[in-house]
Enzyme design. Structure first.
Site, PDB file in Angstrom:
ATOM      1  N   ASP A  64       0.824  -1.209   0.000  1.00  0.00           N
ATOM      2  CA  ASP A  64       0.000   0.000   0.000  1.00  0.00           C
ATOM      3  C   ASP A  64       0.860   1.263   0.000  1.00  0.00           C
ATOM      4  O   ASP A  64       1.959   1.277   0.557  1.00  0.00           O
ATOM      5  CB  ASP A  64      -0.901  -0.031   1.250  1.00  0.00           C
ATOM      6  CG  ASP A  64      -2.020   0.986   1.172  1.00  0.00           C
ATOM      7  OD1 ASP A  64      -2.324   1.468   0.058  1.00  0.00           O
ATOM      8  OD2 ASP A  64      -2.599   1.314   2.220  1.00  0.00           O
ATOM      9  N   ASN A 120     -10.754  -2.573  -6.338  1.00  0.00           N
ATOM     10  CA  ASN A 120      -9.921  -1.615  -7.093  1.00  0.00           C
ATOM     11  C   ASN A 120     -10.512  -1.227  -8.454  1.00  0.00           C
ATOM     12  O   ASN A 120     -10.106  -0.223  -9.040  1.00  0.00           O
ATOM     13  CB  ASN A 120      -8.494  -2.156  -7.305  1.00  0.00           C
ATOM     14  CG  ASN A 120      -7.642  -2.125  -6.050  1.00  0.00           C
ATOM     15  OD1 ASN A 120      -6.724  -2.934  -5.883  1.00  0.00           O
ATOM     16  ND2 ASN A 120      -7.923  -1.201  -5.135  1.00  0.00           N
TER      17      ASN A 120
HETATM   18  C1  FPP Z   1      -1.798   0.222  -3.380  1.00  0.00           C
HETATM   19  O1  FPP Z   1      -1.413   1.559  -3.450  1.00  0.00           O
HETATM   20  C2  FPP Z   1      -1.420  -0.498  -4.612  1.00  0.00           C
HETATM   21  C3  FPP Z   1      -2.295  -1.017  -5.544  1.00  0.00           C
HETATM   22  C4  FPP Z   1      -3.742  -0.915  -5.435  1.00  0.00           C
HETATM   23  C5  FPP Z   1      -1.830  -1.678  -6.764  1.00  0.00           C
HETATM   24  C6  FPP Z   1      -0.526  -2.396  -6.612  1.00  0.00           C
HETATM   25  C7  FPP Z   1      -0.062  -2.760  -7.946  1.00  0.00           C
HETATM   26  C8  FPP Z   1       1.219  -2.943  -8.296  1.00  0.00           C
HETATM   27  C9  FPP Z   1       2.362  -2.834  -7.365  1.00  0.00           C
HETATM   28  C10 FPP Z   1       1.535  -3.234  -9.726  1.00  0.00           C
HETATM   29  C11 FPP Z   1       0.739  -4.312 -10.454  1.00  0.00           C
HETATM   30  C12 FPP Z   1       0.947  -5.713 -10.016  1.00  0.00           C
HETATM   31  C13 FPP Z   1       1.751  -6.644 -10.566  1.00  0.00           C
HETATM   32  C14 FPP Z   1       1.662  -8.062 -10.096  1.00  0.00           C
HETATM   33  C15 FPP Z   1       2.751  -6.356 -11.596  1.00  0.00           C
HETATM   34  P1  FPP Z   1      -2.524   2.690  -3.525  1.00  0.00           P
HETATM   35  O2  FPP Z   1      -2.725   3.051  -4.953  1.00  0.00           O
HETATM   36  O3  FPP Z   1      -3.765   2.229  -2.822  1.00  0.00           O
HETATM   37  O4  FPP Z   1      -1.822   3.834  -2.748  1.00  0.00           O
HETATM   38  P2  FPP Z   1      -2.526   4.994  -1.889  1.00  0.00           P
HETATM   39  O5  FPP Z   1      -3.262   4.300  -0.760  1.00  0.00           O
HETATM   40  O6  FPP Z   1      -1.369   5.803  -1.421  1.00  0.00           O
HETATM   41  O7  FPP Z   1      -3.441   5.738  -2.825  1.00  0.00           O
END
Ligand code: FPP
Length: 255
Positions: free
Chosen positions: A28, A76
């Site tokens: 996260d 998501n």
């Molecule tokens: C959380 O940060 C992250 C995600 C919802 C997506 C994670 C995806 C990846 C790391 C890349 C794709 C996956 C693979 C397997 C290649 P957030 O966007 O919720 O952060 P925030 O809470 O600060 O907004």
């Protein structure tokens, strides 16, 4: 031929005593990492993929048996379409650029989450990753994609209900083992340790059934900044914890 360095899961007795078998991650903080730098959110996800690569590398070095990554939740999809598209693009690129290397390192990939309504090419990439690596015997990398724990439990319950309805199963036969065997994680051990980055202290519908006895470590670092030292620090916390599974401390006298 497999890379002998990273494929071996033979831990020493000491490693086995202090290391978890299975570590799960809620990665996260990509969005906030980008925001802090005045970058678009997708730059945070891109940096998140780099962090994911390093984390897999460290888990291989430590000879962990199972590593689970929460890469995309069933919730998501409600993000702006441009962000969802960009994350799908990162997944496509990740499979294209990293699958061969993971396979060479004897990593077995398992995908958990609903396969309903996924874009066809994404589903194909996920199936390709599983099929290519299914005979591997090194670390199991579990990728939670389009995953939500309540959805997983509902799908398992529906399967069981159908079996009861068509006379294959009696309601009295439903126990924890049976329900566990219908979850996406059937046959996989529960996580011993769950690490969430970004300072949030919640499970966000991740592995609700499987984390009944999991130790949690919440770290105040955004996922793109998560480094080997943070991983080691979480493992040190884990090594100090006394897991009692509802029992009493083994070294404490009762009367
Ligand atoms: C959380 O940060 C992250 C995600 C919802 C997506 C994670 C995806 C990846 C790391 C890349 C794709 C996956 C693979 C397997 C290649 P957030 O966007 O919720 O952060 P925030 O809470 O600060 O907004």
């Amino acid at each position: 031929m497999h890379d002998a360095m990273s494929s071996s899961l033979t831990q020493t007795d000491e490693e086995r005593r202090i290391l978890p078998r299975h570590v799960a991650f809620i990665m996260d903080g990509n969005g906030r990492w980008a925001q802090q730098r005045g970058l678009p959110r997708i730059a945070g996800h891109r940096a998140g993929v780099e962090s994911l690569r390093k984390t897999i590398g460290h888990a291989l070095k430590l000879k962990l048996e199972y590593l689970t990554l929460f890469s995309f939740s069933s919730e998501n999809w409600s993000r702006p379409a441009s962000e969802v598209d960009a994350i799908m693009g990162l997944l496509r690129r990740f499979v294209r650029s990293d699958l061969a290397e993971l396979n060479a390192k004897n990593v077995r990939i398992k995908i958990i989450g609903s396969r309903d309504n996924l874009p066809a090419d994404i589903l194909n990439y996920l199936i390709e990753a599983e099929n290519t690596t299914e005979a591997n015997t090194g670390m199991t990398l579990i990728v939670a994609f389009n995953y939500g724990a309540r959805d997983e439990i509902c799908r398992a319950t529906q399967t069981i209900a159908h079996k009861v309805a068509n006379g294959e199963l009696s309601p009295d036969e439903i126990d924890e083992a049976l329900l566990g065997s219908e979850l996406d994680t059937a046959g996989l051990p529960d996580p011993d340790l769950l690490i969430r980055t970004s300072g949030e202290s919640r499970l966000s519908n991740f592995l609700l059934w499987q984390s009944a006895y999991t130790e949690f470590v919440f770290l105040d670092v955004f996922w793109p900044d998560f480094a080997e030292g943070d991983f080691d620090q979480a493992l040190e916390h884990f090594a100090k914890r006394d897991r009692r599974y509802g029992n009493v401390c083994s070294t404490q006298s009762v009367v």
